[in-house]
Design a protein around this motif. Structure first.
Motif, PDB file in Angstrom:
ATOM      1  N   TYR A 142       0.888  -1.102   0.004  1.00  0.00           N
ATOM      2  CA  TYR A 142       0.014  -0.024   0.062  1.00  0.00           C
ATOM      3  C   TYR A 142       0.847   1.299   0.128  1.00  0.00           C
ATOM      4  O   TYR A 142       0.745   2.168   0.574  1.00  0.00           O
ATOM      5  N   SER A 143       2.078   1.387  -0.709  1.00  0.00           N
ATOM      6  CA  SER A 143       3.065   2.417  -0.579  1.00  0.00           C
ATOM      7  C   SER A 143       2.356   3.773  -1.608  1.00  0.00           C
ATOM      8  O   SER A 143       2.982   4.754  -1.243  1.00  0.00           O
ATOM      9  N   GLU A 144       1.424   3.453  -2.602  1.00  0.00           N
ATOM     10  CA  GLU A 144       0.883   4.655  -3.268  1.00  0.00           C
ATOM     11  C   GLU A 144      -0.122   5.051  -2.500  1.00  0.00           C
ATOM     12  O   GLU A 144      -0.792   4.637  -1.994  1.00  0.00           O
ATOM     13  N   LEU A 145      -0.344   6.602  -2.894  1.00  0.00           N
ATOM     14  CA  LEU A 145      -1.458   7.359  -2.352  1.00  0.00           C
ATOM     15  C   LEU A 145      -2.725   6.710  -2.729  1.00  0.00           C
ATOM     16  O   LEU A 145      -3.072   6.457  -3.629  1.00  0.00           O
ATOM     17  N   PHE A 146      -3.648   6.451  -1.692  1.00  0.00           N
ATOM     18  CA  PHE A 146      -4.896   5.739  -1.727  1.00  0.00           C
ATOM     19  C   PHE A 146      -5.031   4.507  -2.102  1.00  0.00           C
ATOM     20  O   PHE A 146      -5.864   3.867  -2.355  1.00  0.00           O
ATOM     21  N   SER A 147      -3.740   3.831  -2.037  1.00  0.00           N
ATOM     22  CA  SER A 147      -3.770   2.337  -2.750  1.00  0.00           C
ATOM     23  C   SER A 147      -4.688   1.289  -1.770  1.00  0.00           C
ATOM     24  O   SER A 147      -5.648   0.716  -2.009  1.00  0.00           O
ATOM     25  N   GLU A 148      -4.557   1.717  -0.297  1.00  0.00           N
ATOM     26  CA  GLU A 148      -5.265   1.069   0.561  1.00  0.00           C
ATOM     27  C   GLU A 148      -6.742   1.352   0.597  1.00  0.00           C
ATOM     28  O   GLU A 148      -7.730   0.807   0.773  1.00  0.00           O
ATOM     29  N   GLU A 149      -6.903   2.560   0.517  1.00  0.00           N
ATOM     30  CA  GLU A 149      -8.069   3.255   0.315  1.00  0.00           C
ATOM     31  C   GLU A 149      -8.967   2.808  -0.839  1.00  0.00           C
ATOM     32  O   GLU A 149     -10.233   2.420  -0.621  1.00  0.00           O
ATOM     33  N   LYS A 150      -8.484   2.876  -1.822  1.00  0.00           N
ATOM     34  CA  LYS A 150      -9.083   2.347  -2.879  1.00  0.00           C
ATOM     35  C   LYS A 150      -9.589   0.850  -2.937  1.00  0.00           C
ATOM     36  O   LYS A 150     -10.606   0.283  -3.327  1.00  0.00           O
ATOM     37  N   MET A 169     -20.491   8.096  -1.619  1.00  0.00           N
ATOM     38  CA  MET A 169     -19.735   9.106  -1.143  1.00  0.00           C
ATOM     39  C   MET A 169     -18.264   9.081  -0.803  1.00  0.00           C
ATOM     40  O   MET A 169     -17.702  10.118  -0.996  1.00  0.00           O
ATOM     41  N   ALA A 170     -17.916   8.142  -0.206  1.00  0.00           N
ATOM     42  CA  ALA A 170     -16.444   7.784   0.123  1.00  0.00           C
ATOM     43  C   ALA A 170     -15.779   7.896  -1.185  1.00  0.00           C
ATOM     44  O   ALA A 170     -14.548   8.151  -1.262  1.00  0.00           O
ATOM     45  N   GLU A 171     -16.104   6.898  -2.167  1.00  0.00           N
ATOM     46  CA  GLU A 171     -15.373   6.664  -3.407  1.00  0.00           C
ATOM     47  C   GLU A 171     -15.275   8.017  -4.222  1.00  0.00           C
ATOM     48  O   GLU A 171     -14.135   8.438  -4.574  1.00  0.00           O
ATOM     49  N   SER A 172     -16.308   8.924  -4.078  1.00  0.00           N
ATOM     50  CA  SER A 172     -16.208  10.111  -4.949  1.00  0.00           C
ATOM     51  C   SER A 172     -15.330  11.320  -4.124  1.00  0.00           C
ATOM     52  O   SER A 172     -14.571  11.828  -5.032  1.00  0.00           O
ATOM     53  N   THR A 173     -15.178  11.166  -3.111  1.00  0.00           N
ATOM     54  CA  THR A 173     -14.277  12.067  -2.208  1.00  0.00           C
ATOM     55  C   THR A 173     -12.986  11.439  -2.515  1.00  0.00           C
ATOM     56  O   THR A 173     -11.886  12.256  -2.516  1.00  0.00           O
ATOM     57  N   ILE A 174     -12.369  10.071  -2.330  1.00  0.00           N
ATOM     58  CA  ILE A 174     -11.186   9.634  -2.710  1.00  0.00           C
ATOM     59  C   ILE A 174     -10.742   9.816  -4.285  1.00  0.00           C
ATOM     60  O   ILE A 174      -9.621  10.430  -4.303  1.00  0.00           O
TER      61      ILE A 174
END
Length: 596
Positions: free
Chosen positions: A451-459, A503-508
């Motif tokens: 999960y080193s890239e930005l938002f990799s874990e979030e996505k 809502m969460a996906e749109s924000t990310i």
């Protein structure tokens, strides 16, 4: 236009950040329009909030006339009928920034430009549009919408108002009672829904407001909020309406009403956004000025918590509303390019995203209520006083959860419409749901992902949250089939899962796009807001998932699904939520306003 999505597809399709529209993508023309609207509100409306609170209906009408002179009432109207003919994103943008000062003016504006004008623009004959729309677009005339009756609220098609054709076939006589009619006190025409004979569905009519033609009204309603929005009961007593004023076809009224509500829902979400910005800015300014224990209260962690949450919900609402508005605009353009008229393309384009419209209506209307409530709390006793704008913001916000379909109705609609789309083959839910069921039976992957890239874990988390919804909804459909609509608590819990995913996906996606554009260091606080919103969304989905599962599953099936839910909602690297809030609040406090 190659990546034009379909409504509801967000649940089964991975969206690239480049394919969403964000407020950071406004064109120069859109920025000019936004600034023009803000200047109008700051000059003509905001300084006179006390007049709205004192029920100065005439002032509301005067502000509407000024908005007409500025062209703001005509943004969505085609140029052929005296309008600006601007795109769907532009209409949402104007609705956003014209609505922040007071709910009274916001309601008058929305009722006129939306349900007062739009049904004629989208369903009217050429003669009807030529006769009425230019007057409505300029503000020479104002419109109102007569659907609700004492016995017909959420069940809109059950209205008792009758339309009887004259013996010579030249006109209909309309008789009935309508209630909660916005703009009734100063409108020039009504969009009226009535039943002809024993038709299954109601029919729409354009009715000019002429008191000598059997039209009368009660006095203005005295309401909790939106106090200077004209709201009256309207009575029709054998009101004569020429047959050429029937709107669309006989029995098409319910369809008109539902499509008008789809547009109204996304515009209502937009209308809550600038209110949130202004409430948040007001709370930040007060927190910076108010000194207790020899320091500004903005330095206290409890206040920072509130400010961060207020800003985050607003940022999420912006992200999702503008994402959906551009998706609708793209779908309209695609249909026009395929040869459809603008009328048909806009109708079908909005209808395509009815699920997203319901999601936004629920999420953003509840966010402005929470935001204004926290605004009162930050101001303390002053927040409860009429001397500050917080208490009026709270009162005005309350109606947002009721009109354009209650939030309970919209929650159930969002899931119901998604299932119907799946049954029609418009969104493939079956194959992904089956894959999730197979995954539950398999051995979990215990490898720790990179999960080193930005938002990799979030996505990755968003992907898993979608699996959680598919697991719950798929099992519920399998269990109850067509009887699922009778299980309202289950539908509402599933809807909350669906809402938080969108809502969460749109924000990310918005924030990922911004970070690629300006660099991560330049948008650290936006990154923090995206992570904070997702964390809270995971909590909601975990809670509502459990509630759903235990309501219909038992034994081994229940245990397996609960284990799956835990797997789908588990972080590898839990974010420091307190630290995120501190970071967001610090930015707000330094800027002394909502600054995103």
């Amino acid at each position: 236009m190659n990546n034009v999505t379909r409504g509801g597809q967000f649940l089964v399709k991975q969206t690239a950040c480049e394919d969403v529209f964000t407020p950071e993508d406004y064109t120069e023309e859109q920025l000019m329009m936004r600034d023009s609207v803000k200047e109008f509100i700051d000059k003509e409306v905001w300084p006179f909030k006390d007049r709205f609170e004192k029920k100065d209906y005439a002032f509301t009408e005067a502000c509407m006339r000024k908005a007409g002179e500025m062209g703001f009432l005509s943004v969505a109207v085609p140029e052929a009928y005296g309008g600006m003919g601007m795109g769907f994103v532009d209409t949402v943008l104007v609705c956003d920034y014209i609505s922040g000062a007071t709910g009274s003016f916001s309601t008058a504006f929305g009722a006129h430009t939306g349900i007062g004008t739009m049904p004629i623009t989208l369903y009217g004959t050429e003669a009807q549009k030529a006769k009425y729309v230019p007057k409505l677009a300029s503000g020479e005339w104002f419109g109102a919408y007569c659907l609700t009756e004492p016995g017909a609220g959420s069940d809109a098609n059950s209205g008792k108002t009758k339309a009887v054709l004259s013996e010579d076939g030249t006109h209909y006589s309309i008789t009935g009672q309508k209630m909660w009619i916005s703009n009734a006190g100063f409108c020039n025409l009504f969009i009226v829904f009535a039943r002809i004979e024993n038709d299954k569905n109601i029919t729409g009519f354009i009715v000019e407001n002429d008191p000598s033609n059997g039209i009368s009204m009660n006095e203005e309603e005295h309401k909790l909020g939106i106090r200077a929005s004209s709201t009256r009961q309207v009575f029709f007593n054998e009101t004569k309406v020429p047959v050429e004023n029937m709107l669309s076809e006989r029995g098409n009224g319910f369809k008109i009403a539902m499509n008008a509500l789809n547009v109204g829902r996304i515009k209502l979400a937009a209308a809550c956004l600038d209110a949130q910005r202004r409430v948040t800015s007001g709370a930040v300014k007060y927190a910076n000025e108010r000194v207790q224990f020899n320091v500004p209260i903005s330095s206290f962690g409890a206040i920072k918590y509130k400010l961060a949450e207020m800003a985050t919900s607003c940022y999420a609402g912006e992200s999702a509303t503008y994402r959906a508005s551009k998706d609708i605009e793209n779908r309209i353009k695609l249909r026009e390019e395929a040869g459809e008229s603008h009328q048909e393309a806009e109708l079908k384009g909005v209808e395509e995203f009815a699920i997203e419209c319901s999601i936004l209506k629920v999420a953003v209307s509840e966010d402005i209520q929470n935001c204004s409530d926290e605004g009162i709390q930050i101001l303390g006793g002053m927040g409860f006083s009429e001397d500050t704008p917080m208490e009026s913001a709270w009162r005005d916000a309350r109606i947002s959860r009721i009109y354009e379909g209650t939030n309970e109705i919209n929650r159930m609609l969002s899931v119901g419409m998604l299932i119907k789309k799946a049954m029609k083959g418009h969104v493939d839910l079956l194959a992904p749901a089956m894959k999730v069921a197979e995954e539950l039976m398999g051995i979990p992957d215990f490898d720790i992902p990179d999960y080193s890239e930005l938002f990799s874990e979030e996505k990755d988390m968003i992907v898993r949250l979608k699996k959680a919804f598919l697991m719950v909804a798929g099992s519920a459909v399998q269990k109850f089939g067509p009887d699922l609509e009778e299980h309202q608590q289950l539908l509402m819990a599933a809807a909350d899962m669906l809402i938080e995913i969108y809502m969460a996906e749109s924000t990310i996606l918005r924030t990922e796009k911004l970070a690629k554009k300006v660099g991560q260091d330049a948008c650290k606080e936006q990154i923090a807001m995206a992570q904070l919103y997702l964390y809270k969304a995971v909590d909601v989905i975990s809670q509502k998932g459990k509630e759903s599962i235990v309501s219909f599953a038992s034994g081994d099936e229940q245990r397996m699904m609960l284990m799956g839910l835990r797997r789908f909602t588990k972080y590898t690297n839990m974010p420091n939520i307190v630290g995120l809030r501190e970071q967001i609040a610090a930015k707000l406090i330094a800027a002394n306003e909502y600054c995103f």
